[in-house]
Design a protein around this motif. Sequence first.
Motif, PDB file in Angstrom:
ATOM      1  N   THR A 150     -10.951   8.847 -13.429  1.00  0.00           N
ATOM      2  CA  THR A 150     -11.352  10.258 -13.469  1.00  0.00           C
ATOM      3  C   THR A 150     -10.785  11.008 -12.278  1.00  0.00           C
ATOM      4  OG1 THR A 150     -13.399   9.722 -14.640  1.00  0.00           O
ATOM      5  CG2 THR A 150     -13.307  11.838 -13.508  1.00  0.00           C
ATOM      6  N   LEU A 151     -10.904  10.401 -11.085  1.00  0.00           N
ATOM      7  CA  LEU A 151     -10.357  11.011  -9.885  1.00  0.00           C
ATOM      8  C   LEU A 151      -8.835  11.063  -9.952  1.00  0.00           C
ATOM      9  CD1 LEU A 151     -10.785  12.213  -7.099  1.00  0.00           C
ATOM     10  CD2 LEU A 151     -10.955   9.896  -6.167  1.00  0.00           C
ATOM     11  N   MET A 152      -8.223  10.014 -10.501  1.00  0.00           N
ATOM     12  CA  MET A 152      -6.772   9.998 -10.617  1.00  0.00           C
ATOM     13  C   MET A 152      -6.288  11.125 -11.529  1.00  0.00           C
ATOM     14  SD  MET A 152      -4.171   6.835 -11.550  1.00  0.00           S
ATOM     15  CE  MET A 152      -4.932   5.774 -10.321  1.00  0.00           C
ATOM     16  N   ALA A 153      -7.047  11.394 -12.582  1.00  0.00           N
ATOM     17  CA  ALA A 153      -6.691  12.493 -13.485  1.00  0.00           C
ATOM     18  C   ALA A 153      -6.751  13.832 -12.748  1.00  0.00           C
ATOM     19  CB  ALA A 153      -7.619  12.498 -14.695  1.00  0.00           C
TER      20      ALA A 153
ATOM     21  N   VAL B 119      -1.871   7.505 -17.286  1.00  0.00           N
ATOM     22  CA  VAL B 119      -2.020   6.582 -16.160  1.00  0.00           C
ATOM     23  C   VAL B 119      -2.300   5.153 -16.620  1.00  0.00           C
ATOM     24  CG1 VAL B 119      -2.767   8.417 -14.605  1.00  0.00           C
ATOM     25  CG2 VAL B 119      -4.482   7.077 -15.848  1.00  0.00           C
ATOM     26  N   SER B 120      -2.775   4.995 -17.853  1.00  0.00           N
ATOM     27  CA  SER B 120      -3.074   3.645 -18.343  1.00  0.00           C
ATOM     28  C   SER B 120      -1.819   2.800 -18.462  1.00  0.00           C
ATOM     29  CB  SER B 120      -3.788   3.710 -19.690  1.00  0.00           C
ATOM     30  OG  SER B 120      -2.928   4.205 -20.700  1.00  0.00           O
ATOM     31  N   THR B 121      -0.646   3.439 -18.468  1.00  0.00           N
ATOM     32  CA  THR B 121       0.607   2.693 -18.614  1.00  0.00           C
ATOM     33  C   THR B 121       1.093   2.093 -17.300  1.00  0.00           C
ATOM     34  OG1 THR B 121       1.980   4.671 -18.278  1.00  0.00           O
ATOM     35  CG2 THR B 121       1.306   4.161 -20.547  1.00  0.00           C
TER      36      THR B 121
ATOM     37  N   ASP C  46       0.871  -1.175   0.000  1.00  0.00           N
ATOM     38  CA  ASP C  46       0.000   0.000   0.000  1.00  0.00           C
ATOM     39  C   ASP C  46       0.906   1.223   0.000  1.00  0.00           C
ATOM     40  OD1 ASP C  46      -1.570   2.188   0.660  1.00  0.00           O
ATOM     41  OD2 ASP C  46      -2.237   1.400   2.569  1.00  0.00           O
ATOM     42  N   VAL C  47       0.805   2.073  -1.038  1.00  0.00           N
ATOM     43  CA  VAL C  47       1.699   3.228  -1.147  1.00  0.00           C
ATOM     44  C   VAL C  47       1.106   4.510  -0.583  1.00  0.00           C
ATOM     45  CG1 VAL C  47       2.967   2.345  -3.130  1.00  0.00           C
ATOM     46  CG2 VAL C  47       0.919   3.737  -3.509  1.00  0.00           C
ATOM     47  N   GLY C  48      -0.081   4.435  -0.013  1.00  0.00           N
ATOM     48  CA  GLY C  48      -0.755   5.645   0.449  1.00  0.00           C
ATOM     49  C   GLY C  48      -1.958   5.891  -0.426  1.00  0.00           C
ATOM     50  N   GLY C  49      -1.888   6.873  -1.307  1.00  0.00           N
ATOM     51  CA  GLY C  49      -2.980   7.173  -2.218  1.00  0.00           C
ATOM     52  C   GLY C  49      -2.526   7.196  -3.661  1.00  0.00           C
ATOM     53  N   ASP C  50      -3.458   7.483  -4.552  1.00  0.00           N
ATOM     54  CA  ASP C  50      -3.117   7.528  -5.974  1.00  0.00           C
ATOM     55  C   ASP C  50      -2.055   8.586  -6.264  1.00  0.00           C
ATOM     56  OD1 ASP C  50      -4.998   5.575  -6.362  1.00  0.00           O
ATOM     57  OD2 ASP C  50      -6.481   6.867  -7.337  1.00  0.00           O
ATOM     58  N   SER C  51      -2.071   9.677  -5.498  1.00  0.00           N
ATOM     59  CA  SER C  51      -1.060  10.709  -5.727  1.00  0.00           C
ATOM     60  C   SER C  51       0.340  10.174  -5.454  1.00  0.00           C
ATOM     61  CB  SER C  51      -1.341  11.935  -4.850  1.00  0.00           C
ATOM     62  OG  SER C  51      -1.374  11.581  -3.489  1.00  0.00           O
ATOM     63  N   ASP C  52       0.465   9.290  -4.470  1.00  0.00           N
ATOM     64  CA  ASP C  52       1.763   8.684  -4.182  1.00  0.00           C
ATOM     65  C   ASP C  52       2.195   7.773  -5.325  1.00  0.00           C
ATOM     66  OD1 ASP C  52       2.224   9.509  -1.217  1.00  0.00           O
ATOM     67  OD2 ASP C  52       0.176   8.772  -1.268  1.00  0.00           O
TER      68      ASP C  52
END
Length: 366
Positions: A322-325, A343-345, A114-120
């Motif tokens: 969408t949220l990740m973007a 992000v798809s990569t 677990d790295v934290g969140g998508d921003s991490d």
Amino acid sequence: MPTRRTLRLTQVAALAAAAALALTGCSTASSSAPAASSASAISAERCAANKAAGPITYVTGFQYQASASILDVLAAKKLGYFDALCLNVTIQPGTGDTAGNSQLVAAGTATLTDVGGDSDLLLAHSNGVDVTGIATYGQVPITTLMTATSITDLKQLEGTTLGQKGQLPPEIQAMLVKKGVDVSKITQVTVGYDPSILPRGQVQSLTGYKSSEPLTLKAAGDTITQWNPEDYGIPGTFGTVVANPAFVKANATATQDFLRASFHAYDYCLTNASECVGFAADLAGGGASYDVDHNVQVWQTETALVTKSEPAGTPLGSLNTTLMAKEAQFLLDSKQLTALPDVSTFTDPSFVSAIYTGTDLIWPAP
């Protein structure tokens, strides 16, 4: 706390013996844990594929804390859910250095973390750390910035000392930048997990997690102000699980079934929080050093955030592109990223989608 339904396959009887059926239970809302068993609850072919994946090492975000993405994994191990899917899982306690955890996974020293969140995850990718995002639990920032109640404007923090856990959480930095704070004028120091340094005046602001430090301070009778990124339009996530890219490419069913067992345990722990926290306490060595009551609160707080933030009609763990973007854009706006990534990569939502019918978890595996 609402629970999810578990979709049981009609062909279970053809795939497993009666001993295996005892593992599956009738529902994750059952009041007692299904008995562990060495019998497989899946087909011989899938069992062989999962065994061929070899040892799977999961590094927790922080020790054996009862967080979403930690407690459910511990419970899946204890309840025999990994065994039921023929997975050889070892759990290692992390130190809280989630950036370091992602590097372990990229190097193949660990398999998932677990790295934290998508921003991490976005920042790890921008720093050349090759991991694949496969699931996210909460779709709201888990981070918070705590100050004394005398702070009424974040610009007051310029010229003061801020305590953080090794790096300033990107959502907190974005919030500060959005409110016009010159972050370079704040002295940042690395601190531990004792939040009493804030009311003692050793720091004037302190980063933390909604499910941890504020609860501790409240229990001690300390009054603080919480500054939450979402209140300022800053998106965020928590409980982002990443995996070694080579592993997931070569072991699709094992990756699916790791998540399947974890989410099955998550459902169980929703209504059996004290029992599941007891599993974590045992792993931590028990004793007074592991605060069971606090960790029950951690679990209940985080799962409530997961439930509240989850878009309608989507299952637990879904990657929200969408949220990740939006997270990528705020990282760009706050100069934490220099370009918007594709992000798809480095994400793969297929593992979560494969284990659900709608929002019903398929248990056991097909």
